[in-house]
Design an enzyme around this catalytic site. Structure first.
Site, PDB file in Angstrom:
ATOM      1  CE1 TYR A 212      -4.337   0.729  -0.420  1.00  0.00           C
ATOM      2  CE2 TYR A 212      -3.777   2.575   1.005  1.00  0.00           C
ATOM      3  CZ  TYR A 212      -4.632   1.958   0.115  1.00  0.00           C
ATOM      4  OH  TYR A 212      -5.803   2.591  -0.244  1.00  0.00           O
TER       5      TYR A 212
ATOM      6  CG  HIS B  56       6.169   2.676   1.329  1.00  0.00           C
ATOM      7  ND1 HIS B  56       4.840   2.999   1.432  1.00  0.00           N
ATOM      8  CD2 HIS B  56       6.426   1.865   2.382  1.00  0.00           C
ATOM      9  CE1 HIS B  56       4.305   2.408   2.485  1.00  0.00           C
ATOM     10  NE2 HIS B  56       5.254   1.709   3.093  1.00  0.00           N
TER      11      HIS B  56
ATOM     12  CE  LYS C  64       4.529   6.921  10.470  1.00  0.00           C
ATOM     13  NZ  LYS C  64       4.141   5.584  10.085  1.00  0.00           N
TER      14      LYS C  64
ATOM     15  CB  ILE D 293       7.870  11.276   3.191  1.00  0.00           C
ATOM     16  CG1 ILE D 293       9.263  10.876   2.690  1.00  0.00           C
ATOM     17  CG2 ILE D 293       7.114  12.078   2.140  1.00  0.00           C
ATOM     18  CD1 ILE D 293      10.197  12.022   2.352  1.00  0.00           C
TER      19      ILE D 293
ATOM     20  NE  ARG E 120      -1.423  -0.190  11.409  1.00  0.00           N
ATOM     21  CZ  ARG E 120      -0.259  -0.839  11.501  1.00  0.00           C
ATOM     22  NH1 ARG E 120       0.884  -0.164  11.420  1.00  0.00           N
ATOM     23  NH2 ARG E 120      -0.230  -2.145  11.666  1.00  0.00           N
TER      24      ARG E 120
HETATM   25  P1  AMP Z   1       5.630  -0.234   6.165  1.00  0.00           P
HETATM   26  O1  AMP Z   1       5.121  -0.595   4.816  1.00  0.00           O
HETATM   27  O2  AMP Z   1       4.727   0.686   6.924  1.00  0.00           O
HETATM   28  O3  AMP Z   1       6.099  -1.419   6.960  1.00  0.00           O
HETATM   29  O4  AMP Z   1       6.929   0.642   5.910  1.00  0.00           O
HETATM   30  C1  AMP Z   1       7.986   0.170   5.115  1.00  0.00           C
HETATM   31  C2  AMP Z   1       9.149   1.110   5.238  1.00  0.00           C
HETATM   32  O5  AMP Z   1       8.746   2.419   4.806  1.00  0.00           O
HETATM   33  C3  AMP Z   1       9.651   1.267   6.694  1.00  0.00           C
HETATM   34  O6  AMP Z   1      11.062   1.327   6.701  1.00  0.00           O
HETATM   35  C4  AMP Z   1       9.041   2.580   7.111  1.00  0.00           C
HETATM   36  O7  AMP Z   1       9.776   3.254   8.114  1.00  0.00           O
HETATM   37  C5  AMP Z   1       9.080   3.365   5.810  1.00  0.00           C
HETATM   38  N1  AMP Z   1       8.095   4.442   5.849  1.00  0.00           N
HETATM   39  C6  AMP Z   1       6.770   4.346   6.082  1.00  0.00           C
HETATM   40  N2  AMP Z   1       6.197   5.565   6.118  1.00  0.00           N
HETATM   41  C7  AMP Z   1       7.205   6.465   5.918  1.00  0.00           C
HETATM   42  C8  AMP Z   1       7.268   7.893   5.854  1.00  0.00           C
HETATM   43  N3  AMP Z   1       6.190   8.645   6.019  1.00  0.00           N
HETATM   44  N4  AMP Z   1       8.469   8.459   5.635  1.00  0.00           N
HETATM   45  C9  AMP Z   1       9.595   7.700   5.476  1.00  0.00           C
HETATM   46  N5  AMP Z   1       9.601   6.356   5.528  1.00  0.00           N
HETATM   47  C10 AMP Z   1       8.426   5.745   5.750  1.00  0.00           C
END
Ligand code: AMP
Length: 282
Positions: free
Chosen positions: A32, A37, A149, A176, A187
């Site tokens: 998602y 990302h 994050k 970001i 989320r």
């Molecule tokens: P997730 O899909 O939420 O498990 O996130 C995958 C990767 O993307 C993780 O390393 C998160 O820290 C990074 N990530 C998620 N949201 C952000 C954001 N707003 N800014 C920077 N990195 C992010």
């Protein structure tokens, strides 16, 4: 850009790249995908010849009461985003591909995982460390990219790589945000209009804390109390935690006498959101 579902296909592709002398970056995600990302994929694309994005909602890091079933998924959209940002391969396995029948080996970590999110999510980091170790073994990247994050996750992964002598570099990337300050998160889609407005208390609290530190405040209680007061002024917000910890050990500190992480988790309605700042980034 290719999407593959099996470990064998990832290994075959990486082997081919290695034979050509190419470097490989890995961006682990739960899909998602959004601009947060995308920034990790951009960083990997900049640093490496090829970029693998894993897109896997990892059941092992969710407790039974959490949102595994409702977690948003959209592989078509993800594929377009990865392609647009120069990713070369998406690894999108089924849970059975990652966890075969009889799976019983785990990567567990003490201390760092027992603070912050580890208190309300006691099995979370065992799931994260296990799946990330597996991804490192499957892809064998030169570098892997994680967002600040999830600051505790980044510290835990760095520690795991150091403890277990894993042969890759971990790159931490900035948070970001939406134009109004809310940290981008898959989320955020759970929030209704009123909750979306209320969620701004997290980034506003980050601004309050950052300003205090920038102006020389070193008493963590003074900083945390002002941040908490602001969050508590929003009726839809319920604090899980707002804490100042040592940036490396994740243990709470009373005074800013070393690099620190100020991290928070706040429920907005039923949705648990996180945000933070590292004092070193101020
Ligand atoms: P997730 O899909 O939420 O498990 O996130 C995958 C990767 O993307 C993780 O390393 C998160 O820290 C990074 N990530 C998620 N949201 C952000 C954001 N707003 N800014 C920077 N990195 C992010």
């Amino acid at each position: 850009m290719k999407i593959v579902k099996t470990i064998a296909e990832v290994r075959a592709q990486v082997k081919e790249w290695r034979a050509q002398g190419l470097t490989v970056g890995l961006v682990p995600t739960m899909g998602y995908l959004h601009e947060g990302h995308a920034s990790l994929i951009d960083a990997s694309h900049r640093d490496n010849d090829r970029t693998v994005v894993s897109d896997f909602v990892n059941p092992m890091q969710f407790s039974p009461s959490e949102d595994l079933e409702s977690y948003p998924r959209d592989i078509q959209h993800d594929a377009e985003l990865v392609e647009a940002h120069g990713g070369d391969l998406i690894f999108h396995p089924e849970p059975e591909e990652m966890y075969h029948k009889g799976f019983s080996s785990f990567v567990d970590m003490s201390v760092l995982t027992e603070e912050l999110c580890g208190i309300s999510r006691p099995i979370h980091f065992r799931g994260v460390c296990t799946v990330v170790s597996k991804l490192f073994n499957i892809v064998q990247p030169d570098r892997a990219y994680f967002g600040k994050k999830d600051a505790q996750q980044l510290a835990v992964i760095r520690h795991m790589v150091d403890d277990l002598n894993m042969n890759l570099e971990i790159i931490g990337c900035p948070i970001i945000r939406e134009d109004d300050g809310l940290a981008k998160s898959s989320r955020n889609t759970y929030l209704n209009d009123a909750e979306r407005k209320a969620a701004l208390v997290l980034s506003q609290a980050v601004t309050i804390g950052t300003e205090l530190v920038r102006n020389g405040e070193t008493d963590c209680n003074v900083i945390l109390n002002q941040m908490k007061q602001h969050i508590q002024s929003e009726p839809l917000a319920k604090i899980d935690y707002v804490k100042m910890v040592d940036a490396e050990t994740m243990q709470q500190i009373p005074v800013l006498d070393r690099p620190a992480l100020c991290a928070m988790a706040v429920y907005i309605g039923k949705t648990r959101l996180i945000d933070n700042f590292f004092t070193e980034d101020i």
